[in-house]
Enzyme design. Structure first.
Site, short mmCIF file in Angstrom:
data_model
loop_
_atom_site.label_atom_id
_atom_site.label_comp_id
_atom_site.label_asym_id
_atom_site.label_seq_id
_atom_site.Cartn_x
_atom_site.Cartn_y
_atom_site.Cartn_z
N ARG A 235 1.70 7.94 7.33
CA ARG A 235 1.87 7.80 8.77
C ARG A 235 3.36 7.78 9.11
NH1 ARG A 235 -1.12 2.34 9.20
NH2 ARG A 235 -0.33 2.30 7.09
N PHE B 239 -3.69 -1.73 7.48
CA PHE B 239 -4.34 -3.04 7.36
C PHE B 239 -5.20 -3.14 6.09
CE2 PHE B 239 -4.21 -3.92 12.25
CZ PHE B 239 -2.84 -4.01 12.17
N ALA C 276 -3.48 0.43 14.15
CA ALA C 276 -4.66 0.19 13.31
C ALA C 276 -5.64 -0.77 13.96
CB ALA C 276 -4.23 -0.32 11.94
N LYS D 97 0.82 -1.21 0.00
CA LYS D 97 0.00 0.00 0.00
C LYS D 97 0.86 1.27 0.00
CE LYS D 97 -2.67 -0.54 3.61
NZ LYS D 97 -2.31 -1.83 4.26
N TRP E 63 7.37 0.26 -8.25
CA TRP E 63 8.49 -0.29 -7.47
C TRP E 63 9.74 -0.40 -8.34
CZ3 TRP E 63 11.55 -4.79 -7.45
CH2 TRP E 63 12.32 -4.98 -6.28
N PHE F 273 4.49 -7.93 -9.75
CA PHE F 273 5.68 -8.73 -9.44
C PHE F 273 6.12 -9.37 -10.75
CE2 PHE F 273 4.45 -8.11 -5.19
CZ PHE F 273 5.53 -8.40 -4.39
N LYS G 294 11.13 -5.44 11.11
CA LYS G 294 10.31 -4.84 10.09
C LYS G 294 11.10 -4.10 9.02
CE LYS G 294 6.42 -1.61 9.89
NZ LYS G 294 7.12 -0.40 9.49
N THR H 63 3.95 1.69 -1.11
CA THR H 63 4.61 1.97 -2.40
C THR H 63 3.59 2.46 -3.41
OG1 THR H 63 4.43 -0.28 -3.26
CG2 THR H 63 6.40 0.22 -1.99
#
Lengths: 822, 822
Positions: B297, B558, B527, B273, B675, B646, B308, B275
């Site tokens: 955010r 989310f 979230a 989301k 990307w 992808f 992460k 990217t």
């Protein structure tokens, strides 16, 4: 930036240090301003880097003589360090050529033949003559980016005579004059514009005084004290971080004079070291017109909401805006908190993971196969080397070596690392962590300290650069293994992350006093379990910026027996800097308390001894002042006593203190009135400091690092505190043996002792004698680089009182003004 | 700032909004530049406020006709919004006067009679003609500061003919043209200079891509998007806080289009989301040349050192510098931590003080006598009023009233406020505090959450200004008294201090994408226990800055069932903003998992289902996509599906997803390649969003606030999650009764549910049916303004794995480059 525009044609003067610019910066400027022509690009560069640009305009129809006269006139003008000429071919008469000969301060000739001023330059030829080094690269780049072909050759007058289509001629003088410009920037008195102060009587509250003064834009102050724009990172309009690259740029610059402000043994009545520090630089800079910097500690935010209030000085000697100073500032303490607590989290997580996994599982996780390849990270390779395992292929390790590598085997009982928080939270003084089911029974007792008590704060205060800071962070000992080996941040693999978290915190923060003079705020370690001084880096930067004739005034925490002793033996030893003068702060009231005056209670009116003349108490209390002067003399540094004025002081009391101070060896003793009058009230102090600083001094340390730990402690106890001897507890003796065995014995000593007495007994005022100093325990901050003996118990977490001062603090949502900070 | 200098004499053109300047600012400029003359002062003002200044120079010997021609030509020049003339008296011919008639865009005439250009102006008379409002004040001030006398009157041509010694004539047009300038600044497409991107293949690591791009100076970006210099507070060169005063300045500006990026139900394979959000604005701004802003955010710093990695997007769709984005940023989360923990410290300290003091002792400390006067502070007066005690003299209270006032009587078992820390510290999940002797047996069990879980973070995300934030902070309920009354931050007296700590955090932070387009980073609430959306304030500022034709793209945490539902029902309800389009992000891989594809394990190669064509799994998985589209349609908002590419996706799979998406009601479905290619790879998505945003939509909330709490929860469970019904535990029912009784029943609902399934069972992929949603417990964030039912247990403190990613993170001490962040 100052732009002056007069009327007319064709001569651009540039006060320029474009030689300092990197290709990347110029490229960025070019790319974002695609329409720029070369001349404009160079002016643009100067504007962007904050240099003065002067355009002198001559009438278009002026004669060659007028042009050459103007050039010659400019050569005489001491403000002009570079000239950029932009002339049509027709102006190349002999008189103009003579004027722009390279022995003059003519920086460049940029002339066009048969080319209108605005014609495109693409495909034209430029010749750079007699220019070398970074300037050549800069100009080549600028011109080529305008589509021009560029040749370079040595200076010769034939270039002026030759009918080349476009020629750019730059004299070698540009380099010399740029150097001169930079040098003069450094050595000259600053062109500081002090802010005017009109003190009111009675003196309003600190925040009212702070708010009534509009600070200069911080970028302006930075320029005034000789910082380059690229050395500054603004944080809003009143604070900025300063790059350490400055140390490199000014490495050949002699240091200014180095002044330490210390105090007599503190009393509840307050002495005012911070206000003296700020008042003194206000006097030096704004009134005596001497370059001077104050270097202050950043206060902990927690106590601001407890009982303490702000720490930005007070009255008419303050750092402004005081609310910025007292609150988040530029986030350094937050960064320390984050780094400190990452270590703590890594410790407990590691204990848990080791407790719940086999060697093999740990190894496969610590050295995982990524796309079929296993390898050690650099920090793991370093650990292998410390373990004496000279292997780099993970599959080569024997099971014993794997075990040694994966198991730090931290003893939960011997973890010495604590979590920190920048809040007065007394309930965190003793806690049990790890009680959730997910932590599988690994609960243990520990504590939070206030953030400034972190060893990382002490490291920030003592480091001299990024590489050194990273190394110190890695050396921090966080506990010991079950077989007694010290475990470090390097062993946890966390060093690099700590350095990343601290990369901005290492840069000192520039602010200003109420009179617009510069202040560095940087680091604020505890004065008992750490050394209580602001950062080495801020002092070093400031000493270069003020230059040879300037002054840097820095402050040590607590009384001179603690803060000053550590300043000399720890901070100066680490930094290699030599102090020139100690300013010893005293007040008549505090001396009276040392002389046997009654105790005072907050909220109750002061006893009459403190508000009416009592020469006997003053005379008796001066014993403490005399002792502190003698301590400074142990280090060979002269002392100026600053008697911080209160309106209840009588002339007889003042005279008595000054007489005793001078009789005790102080080079001078003066009363100062900065609190009520600003810098003007401390001019006499400033003059005394200036005079004493010019005298020769014989600075020396009190002990050698090679002395034994016990000898070092004893030397401080006897010579500084006046103890008969020291007495080590068995724990302390065991620790000394352990540290010696680990090779930590040659570190300096950082005494953790009450600041309320020269002895270990807080109630003993004046100059206690006949006592034996008990050493309860000994700890070590290996990263910061000192051993700290504990004399009594030290609280490292303040609490909130019943009515914390936050009851009075508020923010006006419309004006954004803060109320109730003091 | 752009400075253009041409050659010659006497006409100054100023693109000016000096009407916006305050007297104080002008005064400061004047005081620091004492040598300025009025004309120069005005140019200086323009430079200082960052406006373009153009000086058009005419030959000194030019004729009146040439001057008037030039003026007329300038009137035609659309770039010229104001002219400042500086003419000798001899130029006041009829032709010149005609040219400068007020109906032309001539802003000022400033002429001298018998006065050399550089002669002092002291004592001369200036007449301001036809100028009103702030401009009049400004000019009066400037002229009077130059020692001139000033008169004002209405415009009349006689002023030009009269032989006044010195006259200054200003047309009313200056006001109109300034307005036009400001308006055009707002409505026009930005003059944005995108950064060039040259994507490499294979795509390098995120930090390598980030480091390879040199960001624009943040002040330049700010200027490009129409921010005034005084609306900006730089934090270094790549980040800046933006003042909320902007909302006032642009209050009449229509909002841009409001685009939400949401996702299908998340899988371990990732959907991207962030990217998509960044790729979309890069495409809109840098390629379609539409004003657009991303609002993101701020990520929690703790997980950056856990597993992460960063959260700044990825590949060629990133916010730069990514390390600044991921680390301290501008300190907002640190401020939240400080504020949150001050509340916690205040709670425990209060419990202790109440437990150890009599009513009288508490009262005398809470309302102390200061210099003999006792009075309540404003926050104490507010508490008295809540208690129904209408007295203002502390001596008037009865013993019962004193008791009610001094005793919050907090039940230690019912304290709901937790401490927070921005570190992954699992050992703080359950702890016991207050075990030191000084806390006198008041130990209690509690926990630390990660900082972004603080209610203060949710408040920051939902507030619309300082006054509202202060009110919300005061309303926060921290626990309840022994007799069941909610106790708030106001009761603790800490509200003002919290507002002070948060005063800078409330300003959004401006950064940029890899292509130099603007991004706001602001707030990052959880979230699950919070609403998981960036701040209302950032969205509002951005919507004004992009203007009517522009786009603001914001992201919800989310899957759409959680983040989007809360975006609509909580965030949009609070802000009053109406969304125009939802961009729903999906990947072929994630859809395959929803279609029944096998589980994946970190570090193990992906099962073949995910790397080779499998149309059946894709088709089955699209059930989740279809359901999420339907959820958006419940709110009346059109959907564009963004299929994040992808390299293993096959054309047949892509076509299948797009076909199903459109058949399910999506207005468009396109594949995007940001990307690997940056904004250029998402142009098709941008075009689709642009098209769909121009369509009418019918936004509506899913429930009314006046519905009962149970009804609101049931509506979400049935309509959004597809549950058959809900089931309340006795605890949940009791809480509902309690909240209703306290008057909190009309708050919106913020479901705390697993994000890994539409149901409460994380392993149920696709579209689960036939389940009853169990509500385990219900909590409330009264300050933030929502009730959050707990469906299952939520972890609010992540842990560190055996090998945290800090093992790879390091800082090069020489280049200051960061390694190992990803």
């Amino acid at each position: 930036m100052c732009l002056m525009v007069k009327c007319a044609l064709c001569v651009h003067l540039i006060y320029s240090d474009i030689v300092q610019r990197s290709r990347e910066e110029l490229k960025a400027i070019r790319e974002t301003n695609p329409g720029l022509k070369p001349t404009l690009a160079i002016i643009q560069v100067c504007l962007c880097i904050g240099l003065n640009v002067m355009q002198i305009c001559l009438p278009r129809q002026c004669t060659e003589e007028e042009v050459s006269d103007e050039i010659l006139r400019l050569n005489e003008d001491s403000r002009v360090y570079g000239i950029f000429l932009h002339l049509p071919q027709s102006f190349l008469s002999k008189s103009v050529r003579n004027a722009i000969k390279p022995q003059k301060d003519v920086d460049g000739i940029y002339f066009f033949c048969n080319t209108p001023l605005d014609a495109p330059l693409i495909g034209k030829m430029a010749v750079l003559v007699g220019v070398e080094g970074p300037l050549k690269a800069t100009l080549q780049f600028l011109l080529q980016n305008n589509g021009m072909m560029v040749q370079t050759c040595q200076w010769s007058s034939k270039h002026l005579q030759k009918q080349m289509f476009v020629a750019v001629v730059i004299c070698q003088h540009v380099v010399r004059s740029s150097r001169r410009w930079i040098q003069e920037q450094q050595y000259q008195p600053w062109r500081l514009h002090p802010l005017k102060l009109q003190p009111l009587s009675p003196v309003p509250s600190d925040i009212e005084i702070s708010r009534a003064q509009t600070p200069k834009p911080i970028s302006q102050l930075a320029q005034e004290v000789g910082l380059l724009p690229e050395e500054l990172e603004a944080y809003g309009n009143t604070k900025a971080k300063v790059h350490l690259s400055l140390l490199n740029r000014l490495q050949h610059q002699p240091n200014g004079k180095y002044v330490l402000v210390a105090g007599i043994t503190p009393t509840p009545l307050g002495e005012g070291k911070s206000t003296v520090t700020i008042g003194l630089v206000q006097a030096l800079s704004a009134h005596l017109k001497l370059n001077s910097f104050a270097c202050l500690r950043q206060p902990s935010q927690g106590p601001t909401f407890g009982v303490k209030g702000g720490a930005a000085g007070g009255g008419y000697a303050q750092v402004i805006p005081m609310e910025e100073f007292n609150l988040h500032l530029t986030g350094d303490i937050h960064a320390i908190t984050a780094a400190n607590n990452l270590v703590a989290a890594a410790i407990d997580a590691r204990i848990l993971h080791e407790a719940t996994q086999s060697d093999k599982a740990l190894y496969s996780r610590l050295v995982p196969s990524v796309n079929g390849v296993r390898c050690f990270s650099p920090i793991q390779m370093a650990r292998l080397q410390r373990l004496g395992i000279n292997k780099s292929d993970p599959s080569d390790l024997t099971p014993e070596e794997v075990r040694a590598f994966v198991r730090l085997d931290l003893d939960p009982e011997k973890v010495t690392w604590q979590r920190v928080i920048d809040t007065n939270d007394r309930f965190l003084r003793k806690i049990t962590v790890g009680q959730a089911n997910t932590e599988k029974g690994n609960a243990r007792q520990t504590q939070f300290d206030i953030a400034v008590a972190s060893e990382i704060m002490a490291i920030l205060a003592l480091t001299d650069g990024l590489a050194d800071m990273r190394a110190r962070l890695g050396r921090m000992v966080v506990g010991s293994s079950r077989n007694g080996q010290p475990i470090t941040a390097d062993d946890l693999g966390v060093t690099g992350a700590l350095a990343v978290l601290m990369k901005d915190a290492i840069k000192p923060t520039l602010m200003q006093t109420l009179e617009g003079t510069p202040v560095f705020v940087h680091a604020g370690p505890f004065a008992n379990i750490a050394h209580g001084n602001s950062s080495v880096l801020a002092d070093k930067l400031a000493l270069k910026l003020v230059g040879e004739e300037g002054f840097v005034v820095t402050e040590a925490g607590f009384g001179a027996d603690i803060g000053m002793e550590k300043f000399f033996n720890i901070k100066c030893r680490t930094s290699g800097l030599k102090p020139d003068v100690v300013v010893l702060v005293a007040t008549v009231r505090a001396l009276k308390m040392h002389g046997g005056g009654p105790n005072v209670t907050a909220g109750v009116p002061l006893p009459k001894e403190y508000i009416s003349e009592n020469l006997q108490l003053v005379a008796d209390g001066c014993s403490n002042l005399k002792k502190q002067i003698q301590i400074a003399h142990l280090f060979g540094v002269p002392v100026v006593v600053a008697l911080n004025a209160f309106k209840t002081d009588t002339q007889a009391e003042i005279d008595l203190v000054c007489r005793i101070a001078e009789a005790s060896g102080a080079s001078a003793a003066v009363q100062c009135h900065h609190w009520s009058r600003g810098g003007r009230g401390s001019v006499e102090l400033a003059q005394a400091v200036k005079k004493v600083a010019s005298q020769k001094n014989y600075f020396q340390f009190l002990y050698n690092l090679q002395d034994s730990v016990v000898e070092k402690i004893r030397t401080i106890a006897q010579k500084v505190y006046g103890a008969d001897d020291i007495e080590l507890s068995p724990e302390a003796q065991a620790k000394i043996d352990y540290y010696n065995q680990q090779g930590f014995g040659a570190l300096p000593i950082c005494m953790a002792k009450t600041h309320l007495s020269l002895s270990h007994m807080p109630e003993k005022k004046g100059v206690p004698t006949g006592f034996i100093l008990p050493i309860r325990d000994i700890r070590a901050s290996i990263g910061a680089g000192f051993i700290y003996p504990l004399v009594g118990t030290m609280s490292t977490m303040p609490g909130l009182p019943t009515r914390p001062c936050f009851y009075d603090i508020d923010l006006d949502p419309v004006t954004e003004e803060i109320k109730g900070l003091f």
